[in-house]
Design an enzyme around this catalytic site. Structure first.
Site, mmCIF file in Angstrom:
data_model
loop_
_atom_site.group_PDB
_atom_site.id
_atom_site.type_symbol
_atom_site.label_atom_id
_atom_site.label_comp_id
_atom_site.label_asym_id
_atom_site.label_seq_id
_atom_site.Cartn_x
_atom_site.Cartn_y
_atom_site.Cartn_z
ATOM 1 N N ASP A 95 -2.564 3.150 -2.016
ATOM 2 C CA ASP A 95 -2.883 3.000 -1.052
ATOM 3 C C ASP A 95 -3.412 3.257 0.318
ATOM 4 O O ASP A 95 -2.966 4.194 0.992
ATOM 5 C CB ASP A 95 -1.819 1.273 -0.317
ATOM 6 N N ILE A 96 -4.550 2.882 0.747
ATOM 7 C CA ILE A 96 -5.148 3.932 1.542
ATOM 8 C C ILE A 96 -4.515 3.670 3.004
ATOM 9 O O ILE A 96 -5.034 2.049 3.015
ATOM 10 C CB ILE A 96 -6.294 3.964 1.561
ATOM 11 N N GLU A 138 -8.430 -1.772 -1.779
ATOM 12 C CA GLU A 138 -8.856 0.201 -1.419
ATOM 13 C C GLU A 138 -7.161 0.020 -2.179
ATOM 14 O O GLU A 138 -6.283 1.476 -1.740
ATOM 15 C CB GLU A 138 -8.314 0.425 -0.092
#
Length: 223
Positions: A95-96, A138
């Protein structure tokens, strides 16, 4: 002798039909080929088009990774294979970090560029036979068949470092990003919800212990 008819699609040779014939019949077959080859070419073109459309239905248009639905189908297949051959594998959820701030500060076009670059780094870091998907927003997910814990961590660390080293530009602004990663191992008898849930728990802990981090799931996380 052999008579042959190239299958030309979009000005490129897609395939070729070969036929071994008696010498005295070669000209007859060449003539007959002029009649049936256009029909065969049309059928081949339809098959190629159908394959492309089917592939597009599996792929996320922005990142080029597999869509969540198709990834889950692949994961089900891998679980069945692991049951049959008594093997293990790993999955990785990524996950960004602070992605919403990127969209808020620089706009969605820059956000899209970040997603595309992240997906590219993930794919470049994987082995042949590994499988990556866009899980949503994301968040990404990776399937790593037939792999050790050490190698899984090595790949995750490679991805983490590579993403951190990228410098993005938005107008006159420059920024970098980080990513959090959760790892989980498939064990015999485990169902898909448990496996994905374990990776998600590890990811959650990675994001809540400073981000830019890699966490391997263990049972104590559920306490």
């Amino acid at each position: 002798p052999v008579v042959a008819w190239p299958m030309i699609l979009d000005n490129k040779v897609n395939s070729c039909v070969f036929l071994v014939v008696e010498p005295e019949y070669s000209q007859i077959y060449l003539g007959e080929g002029e009649l049936f080859i256009p029909h065969l070419r049309l059928g081949t073109k339809r098959i190629v088009l159908f394959s492309k459309l089917k592939e597009k239905a599996r792929i996320d248009g922005l990142t080029g990774l597999f869509l969540k639905r198709f990834f889950i189908e692949k994961l089900y297949s891998e679980i069945e294979r692991a049951k049959r051959y008594n093997t293990n594998f790993y999955i990785m959820m990524l996950d960004i970090d602070h992605f919403k701030k990127i969209n808020d500060n620089y706009g969605h076009l820059i956000g899209d560029a970040v997603l595309k670059k992240t997906a590219s780094i993930i794919m470049d870091s994987l082995r042949h036979g590994d499988f990556a998907g866009r899980y949503g927003g994301e968040e990404f997910i990776v399937l790593l068949p037939t792999i050790s814990k050490e190698k899984t961590i090595e790949i995750a660390e490679q991805i983490r470092k590579a993403i951190k080293d990228v410098v993005f530009k938005a107008d006159k602004n420059f920024f970098s990003i980080t990513i959090s990663i959760g790892l989980a191992k498939y064990n015999k008898g485990m169902d898909i919800d448990t496996l994905v849930g374990n990776a998600d728990s590890a990811l959650y802990k990675a994001k809540n212990t400073g981000r830019d981090n890699i966490i391997h799931y263990d049972e104590n996380m559920d306490d």
